[in-house]
Structure formats: C-alpha cells, structure tokens
Write an enzyme that holds these catalytic residues in place. Sequence first.
Site, PDB file in Angstrom:
ATOM      1  N   ASN A   8      37.614  40.490 -10.857  1.00  0.00           N
ATOM      2  CA  ASN A   8      38.022  39.218 -11.461  1.00  0.00           C
ATOM      3  C   ASN A   8      37.402  38.118 -10.608  1.00  0.00           C
ATOM      4  OD1 ASN A   8      39.253  36.980 -12.553  1.00  0.00           O
ATOM      5  ND2 ASN A   8      41.333  37.775 -12.409  1.00  0.00           N
ATOM      6  N   ASP A 147      38.782  38.546 -22.303  1.00  0.00           N
ATOM      7  CA  ASP A 147      40.145  38.054 -22.536  1.00  0.00           C
ATOM      8  C   ASP A 147      40.413  37.777 -24.010  1.00  0.00           C
ATOM      9  OD1 ASP A 147      40.845  38.158 -19.913  1.00  0.00           O
ATOM     10  OD2 ASP A 147      41.159  36.003 -19.659  1.00  0.00           O
ATOM     11  N   ARG A 285      59.704  28.012  -9.294  1.00  0.00           N
ATOM     12  CA  ARG A 285      60.743  28.206  -8.274  1.00  0.00           C
ATOM     13  C   ARG A 285      61.158  26.881  -7.642  1.00  0.00           C
ATOM     14  NH1 ARG A 285      57.109  32.723  -5.461  1.00  0.00           N
ATOM     15  NH2 ARG A 285      55.645  31.054  -6.002  1.00  0.00           N
ATOM     16  N   ASN A 334      59.389  37.804 -12.937  1.00  0.00           N
ATOM     17  CA  ASN A 334      60.262  37.478 -11.807  1.00  0.00           C
ATOM     18  C   ASN A 334      61.266  36.361 -12.083  1.00  0.00           C
ATOM     19  OD1 ASN A 334      58.975  39.221  -9.623  1.00  0.00           O
ATOM     20  ND2 ASN A 334      57.201  38.090 -10.386  1.00  0.00           N
TER      21      ASN A 334
END
Length: 396
Positions: A8, A147, A285, A334
């Site tokens: 990548n 992609d 976050r 997450n």
Amino acid sequence: MAKILAVNAGSSTLKWKLFDMPAEVQLAEGLVDRLGQPQSKVKIKYGDGQKYESDTPIANYQEAVASLMGNIKALGLVEHLHEITGVGHRVVAGGETFAESVVVDDATLLQIQNLRDYAPLHNPVEADYIDVFKKMMPWATEVAVFDTAFHQTMQPENFLYSIPYDYYKKYGARKYGAHGTSVRYVSARAAEMLNKPLEDLRMIVMHLGSGSSVTAVQGGQSIDTSMGFTPLAGVTMGTRSGDIDPSLVAYLMKKLDVPDVGQMIHILNNDSGLLGISGISNDMRDLEADEDTKPRAKLALDIFVNRVVKYVGSYAALMDGVDVLVFTAGIGENGDEIRDKIMRSLDYLGAKIDNDINYKSHGVEADLSTPDSTVKTLLVPTNEELMIVRDVMALS
C-alpha cells in the site's frame, strides 16, 4: 509454499505485509515513513511480537523498495528474495477499465497511469511503485488490486449523476466508490460467520475510519455505495466533508477569496468533516472525550451518526430490506459508543444489539445481535492485505 507481499504505497509512505501462502499466515508487516525527509523511519513487526526500527534517510521509491527487500532478508523472513513469488499492489482508481484485479504488464501499467485524473494523488505514485517492483523483482508476479473494482457491479441508476449524459460518455463522470477491497473481504467473511451463502444475503457494510463509506451488498455484489467520483463524497469523515451542494463550492470560493477550485477541494478534503465541525480534532476518541463539555464536539458526533444512519436507511429501502449490518475499519471495529449511537436509530429495521457484547468487542470478530433481532449485526475486522494476496495467488 509461496511468500506474497501486499503493498500500500503513498507519496511519503510505503506500507507492506508479507504472507506465507496458501496458509494465509502473516509473517511480517512494515512501514517506511517520511520518505524523502532527512530522517525517514522504518518500522517492522515480525515473528512472535518482535520489532525492528531504524531512522535513516530514504530519498526515493527505489530506496524504499531496496530497504524493504534488504530488511526482509536481514531479519530472516526469507533466505532468498526469490521466495517472494508475487506482489499485490493496492491501486485507488481503476475507473471502468478494471472490474477485477489484474496481472500488471507494460500495457496495464500505462492504463493505470492514464487514470491519474481519477486519483491524482494516488495513481501516479502507485504506478511508479509498481514499475520499481517490476524492475527490482523481475521474477515476481505483479498484481494490481483496485479499490473501485468491487463497485463495478453497480447499475447505471445508482452510479450515474444527473448531469448531461455526454459528460459520462466523454469524461467518465460517474460514481466509482472506494474501499471496495475492504467491503469484498468483510462481506464474504460475514457470510462465513453466519454460515450462509453470500449470494442469499442483503448486507450493508459500514466501513468507518478516517475515511468512511457505506455500501449496499446484495447477492455478493455492490449495488450502491456512498463515496462518489472520488472518496470525498458520502458520509461525514475525519477531515472530509462528505456530500454537499455543489453550488456551495462556488459560493464559498467567492466568500473566502479562494482563487482556484483545487484549493477549495483541498479545504473540503483536509479541513472539513469532524475536524471542521468540532474545531478540535478529526479523531473520534478526542471528540468522545469532549462531548459532555464542548457542544461542537457533540455536534460533530451527532452529524457523523446522522449521515451514516441516513445511508443505511436508504440502502435498506433500495434492497427491500436488509439481513446483515456489518461494522468494520478503525471506528467501526473499535468505536463501541458510535456503534451504540448508530444502532439506536436502526431499531426500526429489526436490528438490535446486545450492548454488553458491543462494549466488550474491539478489533475482533463478534456477533453483536440480540437473540430476538431479525437483522444480524456483526463486527468484522477488515483485512485488505489478505484479500490482495489472495488475488495474487489466484492470478499467479
């Protein structure tokens, strides 16, 4: 046994993973960062939690690949470089030219270069890296994995914009989407987790990270996706605006005295999204930590959830219902609070999650659904690199 690299590449970074195939065992992953700067950084994780790091000047793509090859051998990951029989390259834009992964020859490389207008920051760099790998590892099979390819199954009513049709025919002005390799992996894995044929499922994949997209997958094929001609369109993202009225671009250029559209697009790509709304951060976050004390942090979170919920609802309508919802990528894997907020608005679909499971699940496969939920909700960590090396094996 074969060893396959998944690559990548960016203008200042080179990320890679090395797999032992067909066992699908990851042997190592690495990063060359700050390419072209006085102190480039090399980081490698391998073996049983072992790490290698160094600061050394790496001036160009050739030196980056040479560093990768040298470190792989020096760390004992291969005895001979010829053990690496294939290299799979993530390529952002394949346009309508590429509906699947391909072995790269000179003609293919030229086609990738000719698609640079579709991804000017990515395709030229990726083409250059492919060329370097071809020259430095001439024995290996080089494969381009796009992609956009997974979304080539979209029908015209879903990929066309309501602009003069000639613009599509002459200039390729249409929706191409992104995150296709990720969606292809997680949709197949979700079907495996449920022990059901992928072809029988109506699925909505929420790839939520610094870049975010929502994709409708029916019968194992992409039928619509939120990103557009470029990855700027769709839901609110970390620094990207997502969908806006095109007239607003001209209006803001005048008000801000922005001289060219490229500068305005830069603002929409880099200064907008969660960062632009909150004025604090593009990191979910940080915003969650501040949402009780800073109204704009909460507003940014609310807008993010709102946009995702709208796309999920529209795709459920498009498919006449939904069987499976999937969360993936950094936030999706997450962000337990964000998953909770999104799912509260999707109860009407029959999708209910067990929040005891939800708040304990981070970066691991999990069925978040309650026993009485009529729609399954899964957490599936993405693995684009594994999808890439599988394609290399299939084409080698």
